[in-house]
Design a protein around this motif. Structure first.
Motif, short mmCIF file in Angstrom:
data_model
loop_
_atom_site.label_atom_id
_atom_site.label_comp_id
_atom_site.label_asym_id
_atom_site.label_seq_id
_atom_site.Cartn_x
_atom_site.Cartn_y
_atom_site.Cartn_z
N LYS A 116 0.87 -1.30 -0.04
CA LYS A 116 0.05 -0.02 0.04
C LYS A 116 0.92 1.47 0.03
O LYS A 116 0.39 2.05 -0.75
CB LYS A 116 -0.95 0.08 1.16
CG LYS A 116 -2.02 -0.94 1.11
CD LYS A 116 -2.81 -0.99 2.31
CE LYS A 116 -3.87 -1.76 2.51
NZ LYS A 116 -4.82 -2.03 3.77
N ILE A 156 1.87 2.95 -3.29
CA ILE A 156 0.71 3.33 -4.50
C ILE A 156 1.10 4.69 -4.80
O ILE A 156 1.16 4.92 -6.08
CB ILE A 156 -0.69 3.03 -3.94
CG1 ILE A 156 -1.20 1.51 -3.45
CG2 ILE A 156 -1.36 3.87 -4.98
CD1 ILE A 156 -2.25 1.44 -2.99
N ASN A 157 1.15 5.64 -3.89
CA ASN A 157 1.26 7.07 -4.33
C ASN A 157 2.68 7.17 -5.25
O ASN A 157 2.62 8.01 -6.15
CB ASN A 157 1.44 7.87 -2.95
CG ASN A 157 0.88 9.38 -3.36
OD1 ASN A 157 0.09 9.64 -4.10
ND2 ASN A 157 1.40 10.29 -2.62
N ARG A 190 2.18 6.17 -8.79
CA ARG A 190 1.33 7.03 -9.34
C ARG A 190 2.21 8.35 -9.80
O ARG A 190 2.07 9.04 -10.56
CB ARG A 190 0.10 7.63 -8.53
CG ARG A 190 -1.00 8.40 -9.27
CD ARG A 190 -2.13 8.65 -8.29
NE ARG A 190 -1.72 9.37 -7.10
CZ ARG A 190 -1.98 10.50 -7.03
NH1 ARG A 190 -2.00 11.37 -8.08
NH2 ARG A 190 -1.68 11.42 -5.80
N VAL A 194 -4.14 3.18 -10.22
CA VAL A 194 -4.23 3.02 -8.88
C VAL A 194 -5.12 1.89 -8.56
O VAL A 194 -5.08 1.09 -7.63
CB VAL A 194 -4.52 4.26 -8.26
CG1 VAL A 194 -4.83 4.11 -6.73
CG2 VAL A 194 -3.55 5.34 -8.12
N GLU A 195 -6.32 1.67 -9.56
CA GLU A 195 -7.17 0.75 -9.04
C GLU A 195 -6.71 -0.73 -9.27
O GLU A 195 -6.77 -1.52 -8.47
CB GLU A 195 -8.50 0.80 -9.95
CG GLU A 195 -9.27 2.13 -9.72
CD GLU A 195 -9.93 2.20 -8.26
OE1 GLU A 195 -9.89 1.01 -7.52
OE2 GLU A 195 -10.65 3.29 -7.83
N GLU A 244 -3.92 -1.48 -6.65
CA GLU A 244 -4.72 -1.85 -5.32
C GLU A 244 -5.40 -3.16 -5.36
O GLU A 244 -5.41 -4.04 -4.42
CB GLU A 244 -5.94 -0.73 -5.03
CG GLU A 244 -5.35 0.83 -4.87
CD GLU A 244 -6.50 1.43 -4.27
OE1 GLU A 244 -7.83 1.09 -4.46
OE2 GLU A 244 -6.28 2.56 -3.60
N ILE A 268 -2.49 -5.64 -4.89
CA ILE A 268 -2.18 -5.72 -3.50
C ILE A 268 -3.40 -6.35 -2.81
O ILE A 268 -2.98 -7.46 -1.82
CB ILE A 268 -1.98 -4.32 -2.88
CG1 ILE A 268 -0.80 -3.65 -3.53
CG2 ILE A 268 -1.81 -4.46 -1.21
CD1 ILE A 268 -0.90 -1.88 -3.24
N LYS A 269 -4.42 -6.07 -2.79
CA LYS A 269 -5.51 -6.83 -2.30
C LYS A 269 -6.02 -8.39 -2.43
O LYS A 269 -6.20 -9.17 -1.44
CB LYS A 269 -7.05 -6.00 -2.23
CG LYS A 269 -6.85 -4.65 -1.61
CD LYS A 269 -8.34 -4.04 -1.65
CE LYS A 269 -8.74 -3.49 -3.11
NZ LYS A 269 -9.82 -2.82 -2.94
#
Lengths: 144, 118
Positions: A16, A19-20, A23, A48-49, A52, A55-56
């Motif tokens: 997590k 992510i930034n 981007r 980002v989606e 994510e 990661i998830k």
């Protein structure tokens, strides 16, 4: 193989906290191209989606790595992600109806829907035990 | 934290929360905690100002939808105002307007809430 030279080829841990920075790396890589704000915004959302999602679900927070390539073209931009998580084909995935979820106070399940709505095309292949997802974005012709 | 939250109480029950930065799943726990603290202080009407929120993934919308649902059970509500164009795009695309009302200005949101017991 697309044959295009990537503007960015980045490998990052599926965490997590990254992510930034992924981007930001994308925005930095395309800053000298003349893409519209709308296209860049769409790419940011999808980037980002999908990260994510990796990661998830693909790595369940186990912090394996993924590869992202950004390939600029004439009025187009292609994002290509490779990860070694479990097989997941976003093209075949059917997101649930959102209105019932919203009414029940549930968010989520919007990521893949966003990607499909914002990309000109999404392609998936499973190759050597890896998910390879290619998202293509195009500038809208004037008047659309 | 990628998102900063500035709070401004407007009376006993209405809080304006001004979000600045970006929201993805890494920012969700802290954002949830900040909103929860506001709720625990008794505020049940929330206006989230998103003018300076340059990016938000669907994880952020998920937080807002859950909070709104909770507030509505207490007779309150959550709305958004002054959305950044990047954030507005996903709001429109996902049909979130069916759940969360949007206002062009904070003033318009406050005016609407003032007639609803805030």
């Amino acid at each position: 193989m697309s044959g295009k030279t990537p503007a960015l080829k980045l490998t990052a841990a599926a965490e997590k906290k990254n992510i930034n920075s992924v981007r930001r790396a994308f925005l930095d890589a395309v800053k000298n191209f003349t893409y519209s704000e709308e296209l860049l915004s769409s790419v940011e959302v999808c980037l980002v989606e999908w990260v994510e999602n990796i990661i998830k679900y693909a790595h369940h927070g186990t912090a394996k790595k993924f590869l992202m390539k950004v390939e600029p073209g004439q009025g187009t931009l292609t994002l290509r992600f490779t990860d070694s998580g479990g097989p997941f084909n976003p093209v075949k995935y059917q997101p649930p109806e959102l209105s019932a979820r919203f009414s029940a106070g549930l968010g989520g399940k919007m990521g893949i829907r966003s990607i499909k709505a914002l990309c000109a095309s999404v392609k998936y292949r499973r190759e050597k035990g890896k998910n390879v997802v290619t998202m293509k974005f195009t500038e809208k012709p004037p008047g659309c | 934290m990628a998102v900063k939250v500035f709070e401004s109480a407007q009376g006993k029950f209405l809080m304006v929360m001004d979000l600045d930065g970006s929201v993805d799943i890494s920012a969700v726990p802290e954002l949830e905690a900040k909103i929860k603290t506001v709720e625990e202080k008794g505020f049940r009407f929330l206006i989230l100002k998103l003018r300076d929120l340059e990016f938000m993934s669907s994880a952020g919308w998920g937080v807002f939808i859950a909070v709104k649902h909770r507030l509505m059970e207490k007779g309150g509500d959550l709305v958004v105002a002054e959305m950044h164009a990047n954030v507005q795009r996903v709001y429109d695309l996902m049909g979130i307007e069916a759940m969360i009302k949007s206002y062009p200005t904070q003033g318009a949101a406050v005016a609407d809430f003032s007639g609803r017991g805030s």
